[in-house]
Design an enzyme around this catalytic site. Sequence first.
Site, mmCIF file in Angstrom:
data_model
loop_
_atom_site.group_PDB
_atom_site.id
_atom_site.type_symbol
_atom_site.label_atom_id
_atom_site.label_comp_id
_atom_site.label_asym_id
_atom_site.label_seq_id
_atom_site.Cartn_x
_atom_site.Cartn_y
_atom_site.Cartn_z
ATOM 1 N N SER A 10 77.567 -11.840 2.353
ATOM 2 C CA SER A 10 76.871 -11.897 3.614
ATOM 3 C C SER A 10 77.552 -12.303 4.858
ATOM 4 O O SER A 10 78.032 -11.532 5.457
ATOM 5 C CB SER A 10 75.621 -12.938 3.387
ATOM 6 O OG SER A 10 74.509 -12.288 4.159
ATOM 7 N N ARG A 11 77.779 -13.538 4.835
ATOM 8 C CA ARG A 11 78.758 -14.294 6.021
ATOM 9 C C ARG A 11 79.464 -15.295 5.372
ATOM 10 O O ARG A 11 78.785 -16.197 5.079
ATOM 11 C CB ARG A 11 77.880 -14.415 7.304
ATOM 12 C CG ARG A 11 77.283 -13.335 8.150
ATOM 13 C CD ARG A 11 78.581 -12.651 8.572
ATOM 14 N NE ARG A 11 77.731 -11.437 9.551
ATOM 15 C CZ ARG A 11 77.859 -10.217 9.191
ATOM 16 N NH1 ARG A 11 78.077 -9.995 8.028
ATOM 17 N NH2 ARG A 11 77.428 -9.182 9.958
ATOM 18 N N GLU A 32 87.374 -15.439 9.005
ATOM 19 C CA GLU A 32 87.860 -14.203 8.744
ATOM 20 C C GLU A 32 88.399 -13.440 10.174
ATOM 21 O O GLU A 32 89.399 -12.507 10.179
ATOM 22 C CB GLU A 32 86.977 -13.167 8.117
ATOM 23 C CG GLU A 32 85.678 -12.830 9.012
ATOM 24 C CD GLU A 32 84.699 -12.105 8.055
ATOM 25 O OE1 GLU A 32 84.245 -12.416 6.944
ATOM 26 O OE2 GLU A 32 84.407 -10.806 8.671
ATOM 27 N N HIS A 36 85.722 -7.752 3.888
ATOM 28 C CA HIS A 36 84.424 -7.382 4.494
ATOM 29 C C HIS A 36 84.280 -5.714 4.341
ATOM 30 O O HIS A 36 84.226 -5.160 5.491
ATOM 31 C CB HIS A 36 84.542 -7.555 6.065
ATOM 32 C CG HIS A 36 83.077 -7.975 6.545
ATOM 33 N ND1 HIS A 36 82.736 -9.164 7.214
ATOM 34 C CD2 HIS A 36 81.902 -7.320 6.194
ATOM 35 C CE1 HIS A 36 81.527 -9.042 7.781
ATOM 36 N NE2 HIS A 36 81.103 -7.842 7.130
HETATM 37 P P1 NAD Z 1 67.172 -8.831 6.144
HETATM 38 O O1 NAD Z 1 66.894 -9.251 7.333
HETATM 39 O O2 NAD Z 1 66.519 -7.486 5.419
HETATM 40 O O3 NAD Z 1 67.355 -10.211 5.073
HETATM 41 C C1 NAD Z 1 67.503 -11.085 5.247
HETATM 42 C C2 NAD Z 1 66.743 -12.289 4.581
HETATM 43 O O4 NAD Z 1 67.158 -13.721 4.646
HETATM 44 C C3 NAD Z 1 65.333 -12.317 4.843
HETATM 45 O O5 NAD Z 1 64.345 -12.130 4.044
HETATM 46 C C4 NAD Z 1 64.966 -13.764 5.563
HETATM 47 O O6 NAD Z 1 63.923 -14.301 5.528
HETATM 48 C C5 NAD Z 1 65.973 -14.505 4.614
HETATM 49 N N1 NAD Z 1 66.568 -15.706 5.178
HETATM 50 C C6 NAD Z 1 66.906 -16.259 6.399
HETATM 51 N N2 NAD Z 1 66.903 -17.512 6.483
HETATM 52 C C7 NAD Z 1 66.923 -17.997 5.296
HETATM 53 C C8 NAD Z 1 67.150 -19.059 4.757
HETATM 54 N N3 NAD Z 1 67.473 -20.309 5.458
HETATM 55 N N4 NAD Z 1 66.922 -19.344 3.262
HETATM 56 C C9 NAD Z 1 66.652 -18.394 2.497
HETATM 57 N N5 NAD Z 1 66.426 -17.128 3.231
HETATM 58 C C10 NAD Z 1 66.714 -16.832 4.503
HETATM 59 O O7 NAD Z 1 68.822 -8.616 5.901
HETATM 60 P P2 NAD Z 1 69.821 -7.514 5.007
HETATM 61 O O8 NAD Z 1 69.972 -6.218 5.667
HETATM 62 O O9 NAD Z 1 69.398 -7.696 3.830
HETATM 63 O O10 NAD Z 1 71.196 -8.214 5.412
HETATM 64 C C11 NAD Z 1 71.371 -9.652 5.086
HETATM 65 C C12 NAD Z 1 72.831 -10.000 5.360
HETATM 66 O O11 NAD Z 1 73.811 -9.333 4.805
HETATM 67 C C13 NAD Z 1 73.140 -9.905 6.998
HETATM 68 O O12 NAD Z 1 72.300 -11.003 7.837
HETATM 69 C C14 NAD Z 1 74.520 -9.839 7.108
HETATM 70 O O13 NAD Z 1 75.086 -11.158 7.199
HETATM 71 C C15 NAD Z 1 75.223 -9.467 5.611
HETATM 72 N N6 NAD Z 1 75.653 -8.082 5.562
HETATM 73 C C16 NAD Z 1 76.928 -7.793 5.373
HETATM 74 C C17 NAD Z 1 77.654 -6.873 5.101
HETATM 75 C C18 NAD Z 1 79.123 -6.606 4.387
HETATM 76 O O14 NAD Z 1 79.536 -5.656 4.635
HETATM 77 N N7 NAD Z 1 79.633 -7.771 4.057
HETATM 78 C C19 NAD Z 1 77.075 -5.555 5.616
HETATM 79 C C20 NAD Z 1 75.674 -5.879 6.127
HETATM 80 C C21 NAD Z 1 74.937 -6.828 6.023
#
Ligand code: NAD
Length: 330
Positions: free
Chosen positions: A232-233, A262, A294
Site C-alpha cells: 500500500s504505502r 522510497e 513499487h
Molecule cells: P480504496 O479506497 O478502495 O480502499 C481503501 C480502504 O481503506 C477503504 O475501505 C477505507 O475505508 C480503508 N481505510 C481507510 N482508513 C483506514 C484505517 N484507518 N483503518 C482501516 N482501514 C482504513 O483503495 P484501493 O484502491 O483499494 O487502494 C488501497 C491503497 O493501495 C491505496 O491507497 C494506495 O496507497 C495503494 N496502492 C498501491 C499500489 C502499488 O503499486 N503498490 C497501487 C495502487 C494503490
Amino acid sequence: MRIAVFSAKKYERTILDKLNEKHGHDLVYFETPLEVGTAPLAMGFPVVSVFVNDSVDRNVLKQIATGGTKLVATRSTGFNHIDVEAAKELSIRIVRVTDYSPNSVAEFAVGLLLALNRKIPRAYNRTREGNFELDGLMGFDLVGRTVAVIGTGKIGTIFARIMAGFGCTVIGFDMYHSPEFERIGGRYVEAEGLEEADVISLHCPLTPQTHHIINARTLARMKRGALLINTSRGGLVDTEAAIDALKSGQLGGIAIDVYEQEAGLFFRDLSSTIIPDDVIQRLVSFPNVILTGHQAFFTREALETILNTTLVSISDFAAGRPLANEIDAS
Ligand code: NAD
C-alpha cells in the site's frame, strides 16, 4: 492543453503518445520528479502530471500556481504526496486515477506472500548456483490459516477473495464494512482481532490516522512469527520497529513493495552507486525480507487504464466538463 509530465518513464511515454492521438494534447516529458527544485520546469504549463514519489507540497504548489498551473493529474490512486488543502487554497484542482485494475495490486500481494512464505526467491538463487539443498526453505500451508486484511476497499477485497480461494479464514479491519468482503466470507474484527492472524496484508491509504499503523506496539501484539505484506504505502509501517521485530523473531517475515523513504530510491537504477540509506540496506540483509520497488500496479492493463484515465480527465478539464476523478479537499 500543454501538459508537463513529471517522473515520465520510457514505458509510459510510448503508451501516452499513442493514447494522446485521440486527445491531441501537447505533452512535454520530464524524467525528474516534481519537487521544489524542479517546479520551475512547470512554468507556463496549465496542467502538470505527477507520480507517487513527486513531492506536491505547499511550496511546490505555490510555485506552479504562480507559473499558471490549474490542474495536477496524478497517475496514481494514492494522493498522500499532494497537499490537497494547499491546492484548494491556490485554486489548483487535483485529479487521480480512482479505478484501475485493482487486481494488479491484489495479485502482486498474493505473489509476495507466496514468495515470502515458500522462500521462492532464495530457492531461485540457490538453484542458479547449483545448490539444490532444501534446508532453510520450509514454509507453511496457507489453507486453514488466518489472513487479516487492513483496508477492505477495492484492492483489499480482491486480495481477500483470492485468499479465501486458498482456503484461508479471512478477517478484515476497516471502519467501513464492505458487503462484498462479507459475501466472500470475510469477518470484520476490531484491532485486537488482528492478533489471530498468521498473515497481515495492508491495503488502506496512508493518512495521518494510518501513519505507522504497524509500529512497535502493534507488532508486539501480533501472533509470533506472523508474516506482514505491504503493497500500500511505506509510511504505514514503522520500518525500524519492523526490523527489531524481525531480529527478535516476533515477525516471521515481511514482504514490501513500498518503503517509507522510497522517494529518491525507487524507480531508478542505483546498482552502481552506494545507497546511503542504512535502514533499507539492513532490511535487504535479512533472509526473510522481500523488497520490490513499487511495482504492484505494473501490468499492461493497469498502466493503460492509468494513462487513459489521466488523459480523459485532462480533456474533461480542458472542455470544462465535470471531473469524475477529482479529489475533494472538503
Ligand atoms: P480504496 O479506497 O478502495 O480502499 C481503501 C480502504 O481503506 C477503504 O475501505 C477505507 O475505508 C480503508 N481505510 C481507510 N482508513 C483506514 C484505517 N484507518 N483503518 C482501516 N482501514 C482504513 O483503495 P484501493 O484502491 O483499494 O487502494 C488501497 C491503497 O493501495 C491505496 O491507497 C494506495 O496507497 C495503494 N496502492 C498501491 C499500489 C502499488 O503499486 N503498490 C497501487 C495502487 C494503490
